[in-house]
Design a protein around this motif. Sequence first.
Motif, PDB file in Angstrom:
ATOM      1  N   LYS A  37      -8.119  -1.763  15.643  1.00  0.00           N
ATOM      2  CA  LYS A  37      -7.356  -1.831  16.656  1.00  0.00           C
ATOM      3  C   LYS A  37      -5.895  -2.927  15.969  1.00  0.00           C
ATOM      4  CE  LYS A  37      -4.270  -2.766  20.319  1.00  0.00           C
ATOM      5  NZ  LYS A  37      -3.712  -1.461  20.771  1.00  0.00           N
ATOM      6  N   ALA A  38      -6.754  -4.053  14.965  1.00  0.00           N
ATOM      7  CA  ALA A  38      -5.684  -4.609  13.577  1.00  0.00           C
ATOM      8  C   ALA A  38      -5.350  -3.919  13.417  1.00  0.00           C
ATOM      9  CB  ALA A  38      -7.062  -5.259  12.766  1.00  0.00           C
ATOM     10  N   VAL A  39      -5.909  -3.005  12.158  1.00  0.00           N
ATOM     11  CA  VAL A  39      -5.199  -1.442  10.871  1.00  0.00           C
ATOM     12  C   VAL A  39      -4.478  -0.913  12.257  1.00  0.00           C
ATOM     13  CG1 VAL A  39      -6.241   0.496   9.672  1.00  0.00           C
ATOM     14  CG2 VAL A  39      -7.800  -1.625   9.926  1.00  0.00           C
ATOM     15  N   GLU A  40      -4.886  -0.347  12.846  1.00  0.00           N
ATOM     16  CA  GLU A  40      -3.870  -0.144  13.882  1.00  0.00           C
ATOM     17  C   GLU A  40      -1.904  -0.832  13.836  1.00  0.00           C
ATOM     18  OE1 GLU A  40      -2.797   1.388  18.294  1.00  0.00           O
ATOM     19  OE2 GLU A  40      -4.764   2.164  17.526  1.00  0.00           O
ATOM     20  N   GLU A  41      -2.563  -1.944  14.650  1.00  0.00           N
ATOM     21  CA  GLU A  41      -1.463  -2.912  14.625  1.00  0.00           C
ATOM     22  C   GLU A  41      -0.621  -3.912  12.596  1.00  0.00           C
ATOM     23  OE1 GLU A  41      -2.377  -6.765  16.791  1.00  0.00           O
ATOM     24  OE2 GLU A  41      -2.306  -4.984  18.545  1.00  0.00           O
ATOM     25  N   SER A  42      -1.129  -3.310  12.458  1.00  0.00           N
ATOM     26  CA  SER A  42      -0.737  -3.570  10.868  1.00  0.00           C
ATOM     27  C   SER A  42       0.308  -2.687  10.330  1.00  0.00           C
ATOM     28  CB  SER A  42      -1.988  -4.180  10.150  1.00  0.00           C
ATOM     29  OG  SER A  42      -2.578  -3.085   9.242  1.00  0.00           O
ATOM     30  N   LEU A  43      -0.348  -1.060  10.743  1.00  0.00           N
ATOM     31  CA  LEU A  43       0.448  -0.192  10.544  1.00  0.00           C
ATOM     32  C   LEU A  43       1.995   0.537  11.336  1.00  0.00           C
ATOM     33  CD1 LEU A  43      -2.269   2.025   8.631  1.00  0.00           C
ATOM     34  CD2 LEU A  43      -1.539   0.888   8.026  1.00  0.00           C
ATOM     35  N   ALA A  44       1.289  -0.092  12.078  1.00  0.00           N
ATOM     36  CA  ALA A  44       3.048  -0.024  13.111  1.00  0.00           C
ATOM     37  C   ALA A  44       4.074   0.148  12.580  1.00  0.00           C
ATOM     38  CB  ALA A  44       3.038  -0.513  14.215  1.00  0.00           C
ATOM     39  N   PRO A  45       5.204   0.536  12.901  1.00  0.00           N
ATOM     40  CA  PRO A  45       6.298   0.413  12.073  1.00  0.00           C
ATOM     41  C   PRO A  45       6.614  -0.571  12.198  1.00  0.00           C
ATOM     42  CG  PRO A  45       6.711   2.347  13.351  1.00  0.00           C
ATOM     43  CD  PRO A  45       5.598   1.944  13.335  1.00  0.00           C
ATOM     44  N   VAL A  46       6.919  -1.333  13.961  1.00  0.00           N
ATOM     45  CA  VAL A  46       7.411  -2.963  14.462  1.00  0.00           C
ATOM     46  C   VAL A  46       6.196  -3.955  14.531  1.00  0.00           C
ATOM     47  CG1 VAL A  46       8.639  -4.347  15.984  1.00  0.00           C
ATOM     48  CG2 VAL A  46       9.467  -2.077  14.743  1.00  0.00           C
ATOM     49  N   PRO A  47       6.081  -3.935  13.756  1.00  0.00           N
ATOM     50  CA  PRO A  47       4.029  -4.784  14.237  1.00  0.00           C
ATOM     51  C   PRO A  47       4.814  -5.782  15.607  1.00  0.00           C
ATOM     52  CG  PRO A  47       5.135  -6.593  12.606  1.00  0.00           C
ATOM     53  CD  PRO A  47       6.399  -5.080  12.726  1.00  0.00           C
ATOM     54  N   PRO A  48       3.280  -5.743  16.702  1.00  0.00           N
ATOM     55  CA  PRO A  48       3.650  -6.249  18.057  1.00  0.00           C
ATOM     56  C   PRO A  48       3.755  -8.504  16.790  1.00  0.00           C
ATOM     57  CG  PRO A  48       1.608  -5.290  17.971  1.00  0.00           C
ATOM     58  CD  PRO A  48       2.190  -5.491  16.306  1.00  0.00           C
TER      59      PRO A  48
END
Length: 71
Positions: A37-48
């Motif tokens: 989940k952390a890797v997925e969030e770090s690679l998102a275009p707009v971080p949460p």
Amino acid sequence: MIDFGPAMVLGLCFGFMFGTGCSLAIMYSIYMGGYRKAVEESLAPVPPKRFALAVETLQARRHAKAAAAVK
């Protein structure tokens, strides 16, 4: 007591092995789920917002440590 001894030792060994092994497997799966989940969030275009706040907090700690090391 002699008849009960080997059964008790085997039960203790198997109980310890399965108990420890199962708990480690559960902890590992929880850790890997959080890591993914952390890797997925770090690679998102707009971080949460929560991820951005965590990054800002870590950067502030690094700057504080660097400033303390320079003094």
